[in-house]
Design a protein around this motif. Structure first.
Motif, short mmCIF file in Angstrom:
data_model
loop_
_atom_site.label_atom_id
_atom_site.label_comp_id
_atom_site.label_asym_id
_atom_site.label_seq_id
_atom_site.Cartn_x
_atom_site.Cartn_y
_atom_site.Cartn_z
N ALA A 1 -28.82 48.15 88.66
CA ALA A 1 -29.79 48.41 87.60
C ALA A 1 -29.88 47.22 86.65
O ALA A 1 -30.97 46.87 86.17
CB ALA A 1 -29.40 49.67 86.84
N ALA A 2 -28.75 46.57 86.37
CA ALA A 2 -28.76 45.38 85.52
C ALA A 2 -29.60 44.27 86.15
O ALA A 2 -30.41 43.61 85.48
CB ALA A 2 -27.33 44.89 85.29
N MET A 3 -29.44 44.08 87.44
CA MET A 3 -30.24 43.08 88.16
C MET A 3 -31.71 43.46 88.15
O MET A 3 -32.59 42.61 87.95
CB MET A 3 -29.73 42.95 89.59
N ALA A 4 -32.02 44.75 88.33
CA ALA A 4 -33.41 45.21 88.34
C ALA A 4 -34.08 44.99 87.00
O ALA A 4 -35.27 44.67 86.93
CB ALA A 4 -33.46 46.69 88.72
N ARG A 5 -33.33 45.16 85.91
CA ARG A 5 -33.89 44.94 84.59
C ARG A 5 -34.37 43.49 84.44
O ARG A 5 -35.40 43.22 83.81
CB ARG A 5 -32.86 45.25 83.51
N ILE A 6 -33.64 42.56 85.06
CA ILE A 6 -34.00 41.16 84.98
C ILE A 6 -35.14 40.83 85.94
O ILE A 6 -36.14 40.23 85.56
CB ILE A 6 -32.78 40.27 85.29
N VAL A 7 -34.99 41.24 87.20
CA VAL A 7 -35.95 40.86 88.24
C VAL A 7 -37.30 41.55 88.04
O VAL A 7 -38.36 40.92 88.20
CB VAL A 7 -35.39 41.19 89.63
N PHE A 8 -37.27 42.84 87.70
CA PHE A 8 -38.51 43.60 87.59
C PHE A 8 -38.98 43.79 86.16
O PHE A 8 -40.05 44.36 85.93
CB PHE A 8 -38.32 44.98 88.24
N ASP A 9 -38.18 43.33 85.20
CA ASP A 9 -38.51 43.48 83.79
C ASP A 9 -38.78 44.94 83.44
O ASP A 9 -39.81 45.29 82.84
CB ASP A 9 -39.73 42.61 83.42
N ILE A 10 -37.83 45.80 83.85
CA ILE A 10 -37.91 47.24 83.59
C ILE A 10 -36.75 47.62 82.68
O ILE A 10 -35.60 47.29 82.96
CB ILE A 10 -37.83 48.05 84.90
N ASP B 1 -29.54 35.74 81.94
CA ASP B 1 -28.16 36.12 81.62
C ASP B 1 -27.73 37.42 82.28
O ASP B 1 -27.43 38.42 81.61
CB ASP B 1 -27.98 36.21 80.11
N LEU B 2 -27.68 37.40 83.61
CA LEU B 2 -27.25 38.57 84.37
C LEU B 2 -25.86 39.03 83.97
O LEU B 2 -25.60 40.23 83.82
CB LEU B 2 -27.26 38.24 85.87
N MET B 3 -24.93 38.09 83.76
CA MET B 3 -23.55 38.45 83.47
C MET B 3 -23.45 39.25 82.17
O MET B 3 -22.73 40.25 82.10
CB MET B 3 -22.68 37.19 83.39
N ARG B 4 -24.16 38.83 81.15
CA ARG B 4 -24.12 39.56 79.88
C ARG B 4 -24.73 40.96 80.04
O ARG B 4 -24.19 41.94 79.51
CB ARG B 4 -24.88 38.79 78.80
N THR B 5 -25.82 41.04 80.81
CA THR B 5 -26.46 42.34 81.02
C THR B 5 -25.53 43.30 81.73
O THR B 5 -25.41 44.47 81.35
CB THR B 5 -27.77 42.16 81.83
N ILE B 6 -24.85 42.82 82.78
CA ILE B 6 -23.91 43.67 83.51
C ILE B 6 -22.76 44.11 82.61
O ILE B 6 -22.38 45.29 82.59
CB ILE B 6 -23.37 42.95 84.76
N LYS C 1 -39.57 34.94 101.57
CA LYS C 1 -39.96 35.15 100.18
C LYS C 1 -39.01 36.08 99.43
O LYS C 1 -39.10 36.21 98.21
CB LYS C 1 -41.40 35.67 100.12
N VAL C 2 -38.15 36.79 100.16
CA VAL C 2 -37.15 37.65 99.51
C VAL C 2 -35.75 37.21 99.90
O VAL C 2 -34.80 37.98 99.88
CB VAL C 2 -37.38 39.14 99.86
N ASN C 3 -35.61 35.94 100.28
CA ASN C 3 -34.32 35.42 100.72
C ASN C 3 -33.38 35.21 99.54
O ASN C 3 -33.79 34.71 98.49
CB ASN C 3 -34.51 34.09 101.45
N GLY C 4 -32.14 35.62 99.72
CA GLY C 4 -31.13 35.38 98.69
C GLY C 4 -30.45 36.65 98.26
O GLY C 4 -31.06 37.50 97.61
N GLY C 5 -29.18 36.80 98.65
CA GLY C 5 -28.39 37.95 98.24
C GLY C 5 -27.52 37.58 97.05
O GLY C 5 -26.89 36.51 97.03
N VAL C 6 -27.48 38.45 96.05
CA VAL C 6 -26.69 38.20 94.84
C VAL C 6 -25.32 38.84 94.98
O VAL C 6 -25.23 40.04 95.26
CB VAL C 6 -27.41 38.75 93.59
N PHE C 7 -24.26 38.07 94.80
CA PHE C 7 -22.90 38.61 94.81
C PHE C 7 -22.62 39.23 93.45
O PHE C 7 -22.37 38.51 92.47
CB PHE C 7 -21.89 37.49 95.09
N LEU C 8 -22.66 40.54 93.38
CA LEU C 8 -22.43 41.24 92.12
C LEU C 8 -20.98 41.67 91.99
O LEU C 8 -20.34 42.02 92.98
CB LEU C 8 -23.34 42.46 92.02
N GLY C 9 -20.48 41.67 90.77
CA GLY C 9 -19.10 42.06 90.50
C GLY C 9 -18.18 40.89 90.25
O GLY C 9 -17.09 41.05 89.70
N LEU C 10 -18.62 39.70 90.63
CA LEU C 10 -17.83 38.50 90.37
C LEU C 10 -18.03 38.04 88.93
O LEU C 10 -19.05 38.33 88.31
CB LEU C 10 -18.26 37.37 91.32
#
Length: 345
Positions: free
Chosen positions: A166-175, A326-331, A287-296
């Motif tokens: 959800a934190a990533m979605a807030r950034i990527v989709f601006d939701i 700032d994904l890290m701060r959002t998470i 166009k959707v290439n790239g997996g984000v390693f979350l939790g690190l």
């Protein structure tokens, strides 16, 4: 002009290495002039290609790394041989040392995850990492995780993934309040294994301010885009990802064969070429290439190993967004509001 975003690149990673990484970075720079790069790898291989991209050369520092991790290297062996001296390790290390805001590699997934966990460590209150992938849907895009970082998950890990996704979605989709669903064998609350049902209970009863839990979703909901974030454990998620990729290739081959079978079919293709081009564009995995390693405790992006420059540029685009917003701060902010974190405080 906004603050520069510094990206460290494993220039030797992937099936094609420097020949894709350098032009991919050049494409990303055109879209994001604030980018600055550290390229780790064989200086003699990087410099000749980099000279063909003057704008990129002006914002790039090459740092020689004597070792490249092979795509078939076992993670434990990769860590043992490449720790401290491989292009992959040093790209991640740059994030740890504050020299880069994010790292991108198209190299061996297992090796990259192992090195990232050792080098960056896990975030507080997160025990296991997850790989989050962008997923094309009828509504646009969704985020699906985990697509292969770890096999199996308990309820707490599924809840952590829901929060991080959800934190990533807030950034990527601006939701402000992304919708989240748990992948299951049915939408009824009585279906599924106990781990998934327990995670559903926690998400349902917690009433998070920053995500909206929509309940269980099924496999066909992935393509529909029923929710913004789909959560599952790594075994199931990786199978779903590979199945979707294979199905897309299968459909493309069917269409190609059908359109070339007869003269009438070829004429039909020419008449409908614009529609087919639009379909090809929507199904383009680059166009959707790239997996984000979350939790690190740091941002690491895994590009598909066989992608081209356009695909690698997409992975850098994701790294830029995760760092710039700032994904890290959002998470961290969202995890602090989770029941598990509050209980341990």
């Amino acid at each position: 002009m906004s603050k520069p975003v510094r990206i460290s690149l494993d220039a030797m990673g992937g099936d094609h290495g420097v020949s894709v990484v350098v032009p991919g970075a050049a494409l990303a720079l055109e879209r994001h002039p604030q980018l600055r790069f550290l390229m780790f790898g064989d200086r003699a291989a990087i410099e000749p290609i980099l000279k063909d991209h003057p704008a990129l050369q002006a914002v790039t520092e090459i740092r020689h790394a004597e070792l490249a991790i092979a795509m078939d290297e076992k993670p434990a062996q990769a860590v043992r041989l490449g720790r401290g001296k491989s292009s992959m390790w040093r790209a991640v290390q740059a994030v740890r040392d504050g020299e880069a805001d994010a790292a991108v590699s198209a190299g061996n997934t297992g090796a990259l995850m192992a090195m990232s966990k050792i080098c960056l460590k896990m975030m507080a209150h997160v025990e296991r990492p997850a790989i989050a992938a962008m997923w094309p849907t009828l509504r646009g895009e969704s985020i699906v995780l985990d697509v292969g970082a770890t096999i199996g998950a308990d309820a707490e890990h599924l809840v952590d993934m829901a929060i991080m996704g959800a934190a990533m979605a807030r950034i990527v989709f601006d939701i402000k309040r992304p919708t989240v669903g748990l992948l299951n064998v049915g939408t009824e609350e009585i279906k599924g294994i106990e781990t998934v049902k327990e995670a559903a209970r926690i998400l349902r009863e917690s009433e998070f301010e920053y995500l909206e839990y929509r309940g269980f979703v099924e496999g066909d909901d992935l393509g529909r885009g029923t929710v913004d974030v789909v959560v599952t454990e790594g075994f199931t998620g990786n199978i779903a990802l590979k199945t979707a990729e294979g199905t897309a290739k299968q459909i493309a081959e069917y269409l190609r064969a059908a359109m070339s079978r007869t003269w009438m079919a070829r004429i039909g293709y020419l008449l409908a070429r614009q529609a087919f081009d639009s379909l090809r564009d929507k199904m383009d995995p680059r166009k959707v290439n790239g997996g984000v390693f979350l939790g690190l405790d740091g941002i690491v992006i895994k590009s598909h190993g066989g992608t081209d420059a356009l695909g690698f540029a997409s992975a850098i685009d994701i790294a830029y967004d995760m760092a710039h917003y700032d994904l890290m701060r959002t998470i961290r902010d969202m995890l602090e509001q989770s029941p598990a974190d509050q209980a341990s405080a």
